[in-house]
Motif scaffolding. Structure first.
Motif, PDB file in Angstrom:
ATOM      1  N   GLU A 119      28.426 166.503  43.525  1.00 14.44           N
ATOM      2  CA  GLU A 119      28.756 167.729  42.795  1.00 14.44           C
ATOM      3  C   GLU A 119      27.528 168.341  42.140  1.00 14.44           C
ATOM      4  O   GLU A 119      27.425 169.560  42.048  1.00 14.44           O
ATOM      5  N   LYS A 120      26.597 167.510  41.682  1.00 10.85           N
ATOM      6  CA  LYS A 120      25.373 168.036  41.071  1.00 10.85           C
ATOM      7  C   LYS A 120      24.629 168.932  42.047  1.00 10.85           C
ATOM      8  O   LYS A 120      24.093 169.971  41.658  1.00 10.85           O
ATOM      9  N   LEU A 121      24.586 168.537  43.307  1.00  3.54           N
ATOM     10  CA  LEU A 121      23.899 169.332  44.319  1.00  3.54           C
ATOM     11  C   LEU A 121      24.623 170.666  44.538  1.00  3.54           C
ATOM     12  O   LEU A 121      23.988 171.718  44.630  1.00  3.54           O
ATOM     13  N   LEU A 122      25.941 170.621  44.597  1.00  5.48           N
ATOM     14  CA  LEU A 122      26.715 171.852  44.779  1.00  5.48           C
ATOM     15  C   LEU A 122      26.492 172.818  43.609  1.00  5.48           C
ATOM     16  O   LEU A 122      26.304 174.022  43.812  1.00  5.48           O
ATOM     17  N   VAL A 123      26.483 172.281  42.404  1.00  5.20           N
ATOM     18  CA  VAL A 123      26.260 173.110  41.221  1.00  5.20           C
ATOM     19  C   VAL A 123      24.856 173.705  41.242  1.00  5.20           C
ATOM     20  O   VAL A 123      24.665 174.907  41.001  1.00  5.20           O
ATOM     21  N   MET A 124      23.854 172.881  41.523  1.00  4.98           N
ATOM     22  CA  MET A 124      22.470 173.356  41.523  1.00  4.98           C
ATOM     23  C   MET A 124      22.242 174.426  42.590  1.00  4.98           C
ATOM     24  O   MET A 124      21.534 175.405  42.347  1.00  4.98           O
ATOM     25  N   GLN A 125      22.832 174.255  43.758  1.00  7.28           N
ATOM     26  CA  GLN A 125      22.674 175.257  44.808  1.00  7.28           C
ATOM     27  C   GLN A 125      23.231 176.602  44.374  1.00  7.28           C
ATOM     28  O   GLN A 125      22.635 177.642  44.643  1.00  7.28           O
ATOM     29  N   ALA A 126      24.374 176.580  43.710  1.00  5.32           N
ATOM     30  CA  ALA A 126      24.989 177.830  43.259  1.00  5.32           C
ATOM     31  C   ALA A 126      24.116 178.519  42.215  1.00  5.32           C
ATOM     32  O   ALA A 126      23.923 179.737  42.260  1.00  5.32           O
ATOM     33  N   ILE A 127      23.575 177.751  41.290  1.00  5.54           N
ATOM     34  CA  ILE A 127      22.773 178.327  40.217  1.00  5.54           C
ATOM     35  C   ILE A 127      21.413 178.802  40.722  1.00  5.54           C
ATOM     36  O   ILE A 127      20.863 179.781  40.222  1.00  5.54           O
ATOM     37  N   LEU A 128      20.880 178.137  41.715  1.00  3.59           N
ATOM     38  CA  LEU A 128      19.547 178.478  42.220  1.00  3.59           C
ATOM     39  C   LEU A 128      19.604 179.547  43.317  1.00  3.59           C
ATOM     40  O   LEU A 128      18.976 179.425  44.367  1.00  3.59           O
ATOM     41  N   GLY A 129      20.378 180.584  43.084  1.00 11.03           N
ATOM     42  CA  GLY A 129      20.399 181.723  43.993  1.00 11.03           C
ATOM     43  C   GLY A 129      21.472 181.689  45.055  1.00 11.03           C
ATOM     44  O   GLY A 129      21.507 182.547  45.918  1.00 11.03           O
ATOM     45  N   GLY A 130      22.370 180.714  44.986  1.00 10.74           N
ATOM     46  CA  GLY A 130      23.423 180.624  45.994  1.00 10.74           C
ATOM     47  C   GLY A 130      24.804 180.902  45.450  1.00 10.74           C
ATOM     48  O   GLY A 130      25.800 180.443  46.005  1.00 10.74           O
ATOM     49  N   GLY A 131      24.876 181.654  44.383  1.00  9.05           N
ATOM     50  CA  GLY A 131      26.160 181.918  43.743  1.00  9.05           C
ATOM     51  C   GLY A 131      27.161 182.638  44.624  1.00  9.05           C
ATOM     52  O   GLY A 131      28.345 182.307  44.631  1.00  9.05           O
ATOM     53  N   PHE A 132      26.687 183.595  45.391  1.00  6.54           N
ATOM     54  CA  PHE A 132      27.598 184.353  46.257  1.00  6.54           C
ATOM     55  C   PHE A 132      28.166 183.450  47.360  1.00  6.54           C
ATOM     56  O   PHE A 132      29.374 183.456  47.617  1.00  6.54           O
ATOM     57  N   GLY A 133      27.309 182.663  47.988  1.00  6.77           N
ATOM     58  CA  GLY A 133      27.764 181.749  49.040  1.00  6.77           C
ATOM     59  C   GLY A 133      28.723 180.702  48.505  1.00  6.77           C
ATOM     60  O   GLY A 133      29.729 180.379  49.135  1.00  6.77           O
ATOM     61  N   ALA A 134      28.429 180.164  47.311  1.00 10.27           N
ATOM     62  CA  ALA A 134      29.288 179.156  46.701  1.00 10.27           C
ATOM     63  C   ALA A 134      30.652 179.747  46.341  1.00 10.27           C
ATOM     64  O   ALA A 134      31.692 179.135  46.599  1.00 10.27           O
ATOM     65  N   PHE A 135      30.638 180.939  45.762  1.00  5.90           N
ATOM     66  CA  PHE A 135      31.889 181.596  45.384  1.00  5.90           C
ATOM     67  C   PHE A 135      32.747 181.873  46.615  1.00  5.90           C
ATOM     68  O   PHE A 135      33.947 181.578  46.627  1.00  5.90           O
ATOM     69  N   LEU A 136      32.129 182.427  47.650  1.00  2.82           N
ATOM     70  CA  LEU A 136      32.885 182.703  48.878  1.00  2.82           C
ATOM     71  C   LEU A 136      33.450 181.434  49.499  1.00  2.82           C
ATOM     72  O   LEU A 136      34.595 181.415  49.950  1.00  2.82           O
ATOM     73  N   ALA A 137      32.651 180.385  49.533  1.00  2.00           N
ATOM     74  CA  ALA A 137      33.128 179.122  50.102  1.00  2.00           C
ATOM     75  C   ALA A 137      34.283 178.570  49.287  1.00  2.00           C
ATOM     76  O   ALA A 137      35.264 178.063  49.855  1.00  2.00           O
ATOM     77  N   GLY A 138      34.183 178.670  47.970  1.00  2.00           N
ATOM     78  CA  GLY A 138      35.273 178.202  47.126  1.00  2.00           C
ATOM     79  C   GLY A 138      36.564 178.950  47.402  1.00  2.00           C
ATOM     80  O   GLY A 138      37.639 178.352  47.487  1.00  2.00           O
ATOM     81  N   LYS A 139      36.454 180.266  47.565  1.00  2.00           N
ATOM     82  CA  LYS A 139      37.649 181.076  47.816  1.00  2.00           C
ATOM     83  C   LYS A 139      38.177 180.897  49.246  1.00  2.00           C
ATOM     84  O   LYS A 139      39.374 180.721  49.439  1.00  2.00           O
ATOM     85  N   ILE A 140      37.296 180.936  50.233  1.00  5.10           N
ATOM     86  CA  ILE A 140      37.728 180.875  51.629  1.00  5.10           C
ATOM     87  C   ILE A 140      38.185 179.471  52.016  1.00  5.10           C
ATOM     88  O   ILE A 140      39.210 179.304  52.677  1.00  5.10           O
ATOM     89  N   CYS A 141      37.427 178.464  51.593  1.00  6.52           N
ATOM     90  CA  CYS A 141      37.747 177.080  51.966  1.00  6.52           C
ATOM     91  C   CYS A 141      38.672 176.408  50.960  1.00  6.52           C
ATOM     92  O   CYS A 141      39.067 175.263  51.162  1.00  6.52           O
ATOM     93  N   HIS A 142      38.999 177.098  49.874  1.00  6.37           N
ATOM     94  CA  HIS A 142      39.826 176.531  48.798  1.00  6.37           C
ATOM     95  C   HIS A 142      39.235 175.206  48.327  1.00  6.37           C
ATOM     96  O   HIS A 142      39.916 174.181  48.268  1.00  6.37           O
TER      97      HIS A 142
END
Length: 87
Positions: A36-59
Motif C-alpha cells: 500500500e505504501k507504494l500505491l500511495v507514493m505513486q499517487a502522490i508523486l504525480g500519479g493522482g489521476f491514474g490512481a483515481f481512475l484505477a480506483g473508480k474503474i477497477c473498484h
C-alpha cells in the motif's frame, strides 16, 4: 519541452493505473500484493489521476479513507503540475 513533460506525466499516470489494476487482479487471485505504501507514493508523486481512475474503474481501494485522501492530494498535485507545464 512542454510536450515532453506532458508525455512523461501521461505515461506515469498510465503506469500508476496499471499498477493499481495489477494489484486488484492479484487481490482477486489471493496472490502477492503491491504494498500500500507504494500505491500511495505513486499517487502522490504525480500519479493522482491514474490512481483515481484505477480506483473508480477497477473498484480498488475505494473503502479505505486514506486512499480517497491520497487520490485527492494526487489529483491536486497533477493539476498543479499541469499548470506549471502549460504556463
Amino acid at each position: 519541452m512542454r510536450e515532453i513533460l506532458l508525455f512523461i506525466l501521461t505515461v506515469w499516470n498510465i503506469i500508476v493505473f496499471a499498477v493499481y489494476a495489477v494489484d486488484k487482479r492479484r487481490a482477486q487471485r489471493h496472490a502477492w500484493r503491491v504494498p500500500e505504501k507504494l500505491l500511495v507514493m505513486q499517487a502522490i508523486l504525480g500519479g493522482g489521476f491514474g490512481a483515481f481512475l484505477a480506483g473508480k474503474i477497477c473498484h480498488h481501494k475505494t473503502r479505505k479513507w486514506y486512499f480517497w485522501l491520497t487520490w485527492l492530494v494526487g489529483l491536486l498535485i497533477d493539476l498543479g503540475l499541469l499548470v506549471l507545464i502549460l504556463r
